[in-house]
Design a protein around this motif. Sequence first.
Motif, short mmCIF file in Angstrom:
data_model
loop_
_atom_site.label_atom_id
_atom_site.label_comp_id
_atom_site.label_asym_id
_atom_site.label_seq_id
_atom_site.Cartn_x
_atom_site.Cartn_y
_atom_site.Cartn_z
N GLN A 77 35.07 40.11 39.88
CA GLN A 77 34.18 40.01 38.73
C GLN A 77 34.29 41.22 37.83
O GLN A 77 34.25 41.10 36.59
N ARG A 78 34.47 42.39 38.42
CA ARG A 78 34.57 43.62 37.62
C ARG A 78 35.80 43.59 36.72
O ARG A 78 35.71 43.91 35.53
N TRP A 79 36.96 43.22 37.27
CA TRP A 79 38.18 43.22 36.46
C TRP A 79 38.23 42.06 35.49
O TRP A 79 38.84 42.19 34.40
N THR B 33 33.98 24.23 35.95
CA THR B 33 35.40 24.41 35.62
C THR B 33 35.55 25.02 34.24
O THR B 33 34.98 24.49 33.26
N LEU B 34 36.28 26.12 34.16
CA LEU B 34 36.60 26.80 32.90
C LEU B 34 35.34 27.14 32.09
O LEU B 34 35.33 27.04 30.86
N VAL C 22 44.79 34.85 40.57
CA VAL C 22 44.07 35.68 41.54
C VAL C 22 44.92 35.76 42.80
O VAL C 22 45.28 34.74 43.39
N VAL C 23 45.25 36.98 43.21
CA VAL C 23 46.08 37.22 44.39
C VAL C 23 45.25 37.98 45.42
O VAL C 23 44.71 39.06 45.12
N ARG D 192 37.47 30.48 45.56
CA ARG D 192 37.92 29.29 44.84
C ARG D 192 36.94 28.89 43.74
O ARG D 192 37.35 28.40 42.67
N LYS D 193 35.66 29.12 43.96
CA LYS D 193 34.69 28.86 42.89
C LYS D 193 34.89 29.82 41.73
O LYS D 193 34.78 29.43 40.55
N PHE D 194 35.17 31.07 42.05
CA PHE D 194 35.45 32.04 40.99
C PHE D 194 36.69 31.61 40.19
O PHE D 194 36.68 31.66 38.94
#
Length: 468
Positions: free
Chosen positions: A159-161, A222-223, A233-234, A263-265
């Motif tokens: 969330q920060r990045w 979604t989006l 996201v890795v 996955r929600k993020f």
Amino acid sequence: LVNNTKIIGMNKKNTKMAATDDGRESPKEESEENLWSAILNDVGSSTRKRKENTKTLLVLGDVNSGKSVLIDKLCQISKSFPIGGKFPLSCCSLEYRFIDVQDEDTDDLVDRMGVWILDGVVWHSQLLSFVLKKETLPHTVVMIVADMSQPWSIMESLQRWADVVRKHIDSLMVPTTELKDMEANIVKQFQSYVDPDISPVPTSTSSAEEGESVTLPLGEMTLTHNLGVPVIVVCSKSDAITNLEKNYGYKEEHTDFIQQHIRKFCLHYGAALVYTSAREERNLAALHQYILHRAYSLPFKESASVVDRDAIFIPSGWDSEKKISILYDQLKSFAPTDAYEGVIQPPKTTGVESEAGEVEAKDDQVFLMTQQVHINKSPKPPSTPPLAQKETRYPSVSGRPTAPAAKVGPEGGDGKGNVPSETVLSAFFSNLLSKKQPGSKAATTRPAAHTEAAAQLDKMEKKQTPKV
């Protein structure tokens, strides 16, 4: 007349030669120069055009999340190395790498994708002005790296990045129409995704009568935070999941709880999710191909994989709320809606583990003096009155009896030659101290108590010798 005509012809020929020698170019040379100018202009225009459309990969993540190691592995896959063979170690706030994009059939170099790695301190986000510009934003792919070996900080880091990227894009003052077009492209890509393993069923149906295309609607989550740029996201160090189960008591439902939150993020940002392990080279090839797919629209044949919990791969457009809900059945101890920080907490450390620094050993002289003070302060055991005993003569090696052992008073022992352990220890440490200080008085002249203790030690050794 004939001679005059020859002279006139020769004069005309000399005039042409002079015309070419006075600095003016002949038609043939002029055409060749125009040809080279046209070639150089074409090369220059194509170079400028390619420079404007050069793709960029921006890598973000916390300190020690494995960003540089991951990118070096991707460079190895594309055989992209600078002169010298290896990239330098991470030592600056903004690093640069590059990934060579090659043609699959001919292996010719098509393009060179620039890779920028930002240091894990948020304050360094001011350097994004050199990477994310208004003209380069449409050609940028953002990759956020999270450390799976510390799952308690994953959601906060992501969330920060993501907020850093959003604030920087807002500061660019991109025209609203251009930003809307970029967001529409992300939505279109998400809705048009088709799993390669499934028969190509289109996500949109065309109406021949109306000539319009009808796309499937997006889900509620979604989006909702569309950045206008592709996001990947890795979760690096996925091999640490085994250590979490072994050392911190994590169970399968904990890893499922972590996965459903990530996955929600990703669903909110329309991002892809990849679990990687640089040590075991897990999912590195798939990540490399997917980056080129999102940047250059190259064909991508990898399907989504959610079976192995340490090798998750979910392309953008595959996931949905319904697919995420499958993980809810595995959660027994907590609910899917529970706060992430309340379930996934950092391990508690004991007082010994939390102490910083090394334990430094004391000097030998200080240690011995401490022990002597401790012995002197300890109470002496009560002495027992000596018992009358006969003098015992011990045979010597020569067969003659030796002199009887001298009796020791209450201060030196119990009359039987047994010296209290405190006296022996005190004499031992005092003797060591006297040896450590050769210039002191104790080194030259032994006190009477030390001499007496040494005599008692000699008597104890004689008692232990077997009779002949």
